[in-house]
Write an enzyme that holds these catalytic residues in place. Structure first.
Site, short mmCIF file in Angstrom:
data_model
loop_
_atom_site.label_atom_id
_atom_site.label_comp_id
_atom_site.label_asym_id
_atom_site.label_seq_id
_atom_site.Cartn_x
_atom_site.Cartn_y
_atom_site.Cartn_z
N GLU A 7 0.82 -1.21 0.00
CA GLU A 7 0.00 0.00 0.00
C GLU A 7 0.86 1.26 0.00
O GLU A 7 1.92 1.29 0.60
CB GLU A 7 -0.85 0.03 1.27
CG GLU A 7 -1.79 -1.12 1.39
CD GLU A 7 -2.54 -1.12 2.71
OE1 GLU A 7 -2.64 -0.06 3.36
OE2 GLU A 7 -3.03 -2.19 3.09
N CYS A 53 3.22 8.42 1.17
CA CYS A 53 3.63 7.51 2.24
C CYS A 53 3.83 6.15 1.59
O CYS A 53 2.88 5.59 1.02
CB CYS A 53 2.53 7.48 3.29
SG CYS A 53 2.79 6.23 4.55
N CYS A 113 5.27 -7.14 7.93
CA CYS A 113 6.19 -6.60 8.94
C CYS A 113 6.42 -7.66 10.01
O CYS A 113 5.55 -8.47 10.29
CB CYS A 113 5.57 -5.36 9.58
SG CYS A 113 6.68 -4.46 10.67
N CYS A 139 3.49 -4.91 16.31
CA CYS A 139 2.91 -3.96 17.27
C CYS A 139 1.43 -4.32 17.42
O CYS A 139 0.76 -4.62 16.44
CB CYS A 139 3.08 -2.53 16.77
SG CYS A 139 4.80 -2.05 16.56
N CYS A 153 -1.34 -2.52 15.25
CA CYS A 153 -1.08 -2.26 13.83
C CYS A 153 -1.60 -3.39 12.95
O CYS A 153 -1.38 -4.57 13.22
CB CYS A 153 0.42 -2.08 13.61
SG CYS A 153 0.86 -1.86 11.89
N CYS A 198 -1.96 2.48 7.60
CA CYS A 198 -1.10 1.31 7.50
C CYS A 198 -1.73 -0.09 7.51
O CYS A 198 -2.27 -0.54 8.51
CB CYS A 198 -0.15 1.43 8.67
SG CYS A 198 1.24 0.38 8.64
#
Ligand code: SAH
Length: 347
Positions: free
Chosen positions: A92, A105, A112, A116, A119, A333
C-alpha cells in the site's frame, strides 16, 4: 541465467557495469534517467540503440509497481493505492495533498515482523523486503497516476524501514540523486518503531532526513505491552539513540504517539512523557489510534486528547494532534491490503 534488477543501481554502479560489458558510459546515464522517469520496459528507452535495448533486456529486468486498486477519498484529496509487485505481492501507498505539495507515504516491506499490537500490517505477517527499485516504483507510479510531481516522501507505510536497512539506504540514495528524481533529503521522513542499532548507523550517514520515532508510550511497562521491540531496546535506550541522532545531524526528532483510550492517554502518561522528552529538540505527533479488526483498542475521547496536548504544552514539549486524512478509505497502514486479501479469498 536470472535477470538483475537494473533500477536499484546507482548511476556509478550502472556505469561500471556498462563499461565492464564494453558498453558506452554515457548510455549508462541515459538508461539511469529513463529508469528514474519510471519507464517499465527497455523498449520505451527510445533514444538508446535497438541492439543495446535488446542486450539490456537479456541481462536485466525493471521491477515495477502496478496499480492494482485505487481508492479516492471523498472527504479530501487523499488517494490510496494498492500496488502489485512483479512477483504478485501487494503493498500500500497513500498520496496526500497539502498546501505545500504532494506527500507520498510508501511501504518498505511486504508485511512486517515487528508485531505492534495496534497495527494492521503485523497481523498479516511478513512476506519479504522490498527492493530499492520497488520503493522507487511506488513513488513513480503514484506520480504518473496523479500527473503531478511528488515533493515529499515518508517511509511510514507497511513494514519497518530499519529492518530493511540496506535496501532503504539504497532507495534514499537513488531518490535524492541529482540525475534521478532529485527529491531532497529534507523532504524525506523515515519512521521507525525503534531499531536502536540502526538509528546509530543512520546518524553517521549525514542524511538530512527527518527521523520519526513511533514511541506510543512514556514507559517500558506500557510500551513493552504494545510493541514487542521494546523488550529488545527499551525507552531509555531508544531516547538515548534519538539524542545521539539529534547531536550528529542537528535534525529535530519527530515522535509518533497514537492515543489509545485507557491505555496510554492519561494525564500521568502525558506528564511522564513530558519529563522524559524535556530539553530535547523534538516534536510530538499525537494521533488518534485507528481501530483495527481483531484489536481491542479504541480512540481516546477528544477531551482527553486535548488534555494530553495541554499537559505536554505546559511542560514545554512541542506537540500537535495530527489531522486525519482519508478517513473514509482506510488510509492507514496495512488495513487495505488485509481487507482486499480477505475479499479475494471469499470470491
Ligand atoms: N514500522 C515503522 C513505520 C510503519 S508504521 C514504524 O513503526 O514507525 C507507521 C506509523 O503508524 C507508526 O507510527 C505506527 O506506530 C503507526 N500505526 C500503526 N498502526 C496504527 C493504528 N492502528 N493507529 C494509529 N497509528 C498506527
Amino acid at each position: 541465467m536470472s535477470l538483475t534488477d537494473i533500477k536499484s543501481m546507482t548511476p556509478e554502479e550502472l556505469k561500471e557495469r556498462f563499461v565492464r560489458s564494453g558498453l558506452k558510459p554515457y548510455h549508462a546515464l541515459q538508461t539511469y534517467r529513463w529508469l528514474s522517469r519510471g519507464v517499465e520496459s527497455f523498449d520505451a528507452m527510445s533514444d538508446l540503440p535497438k541492439q543495446l535495448r535488446e542486450q539490456l533486456a537479456g541481462e536485466y529486468y525493471i521491477p515495477c509497481a502496478a496499480v492494482e486498486r485505487k481508492y479516492c477519498s471523498r472527504l479530501d484529496d487523499t488517494v490510496k493505492y494498492l500496488f502489485r509487485m512483479n512477483d504478485g505481492q501487494l503493498v500500500e501507498s497513500v498520496l496526500m495533498s497539502y498546501r505545500h505539495g504532494r506527500t507520498i507515504c510508501i511501504s518498505s516491506q511486504v508485511g512486517c515482523k515487528m508485531n505492534c499490537d495496534f497495527c494492521a500490517t503485523g497481523k498479516s505477517g511478513f512476506a519479504r523486503n522490498l527492493l530499492a527499485s520497488e520503493m522507487l516504483g511506488q513513488v513513480q507510479a503514484a506520480q504518473a497516476d496523479a500527473g503531478t510531481r511528488i515533493s515529499n516522501i515518508v517511509l511510514m507505510g507497511m513494514g519497518e524501514p530499519l529492518d530493511n536497512y540496506e535496501n532503504v539506504l539504497r532507495f534514499l540514495t537513488l531518490i535524492s540523486s541529482e540525475e534521478g528524481m532529485n527529491v531532497g533529503m529534507r523532504h524525506i521522513s523515515l519512521s521507525t518503531c525503534g531499531i536502536v542499532d540502526k538509528i546509530y548507523d543512520l546518524a553517521e550517514k549525514d542524511f538530512q532526513l527527518t527521523l520519526s520515532v513511533s514511541l506510543h508510550a512514556p514507559n517500558d511497562a506500557i510500551r513493552s505491552r504494545l510493541m514487542p521491540v521494546n523488550r529488545r531496546w527499551n525507552v531509555e535506550e531508544l531516547l538515548k539513540a534519538c539524542r545521539y541522532y539529534l547531536s550528529r545531524t542537528g535534525r529535530r526528532i519527530s515522535f509518533e504517539y497514537a492515543l489509545i483510550g485507557g491505555v496510554n492517554d492519561s494525564r500521568e502518561c502525558a506528564a511522564e512523557l513530558a519529563a522524559r522528552l524535556k530539553g530535547m529538540l523534538c516534536h510530538v505527533n499525537l494521533i488518534p489510534v485507528n481501530s483495527v479488526e481483531g484489536s481491542p483498542f479504541s480512540r481516546s475521547a477528544p477531551e482527553r486528547m486535548q488534555q494530553f496536548l495541554r499537559t505536554l504544552g505546559e511542560a514545554g514539549v512541542n506537540a500537535t494532534v495530527r489531522r486525519t486524512l482519508g478517513a473514509d478509505i482506510d488510509a492507514s497502514c496495512g488495513q487495505l491490503r488485509r481487507r482486499y486479501e480477505e475479499e479475494a479469498a471469499h470470491v
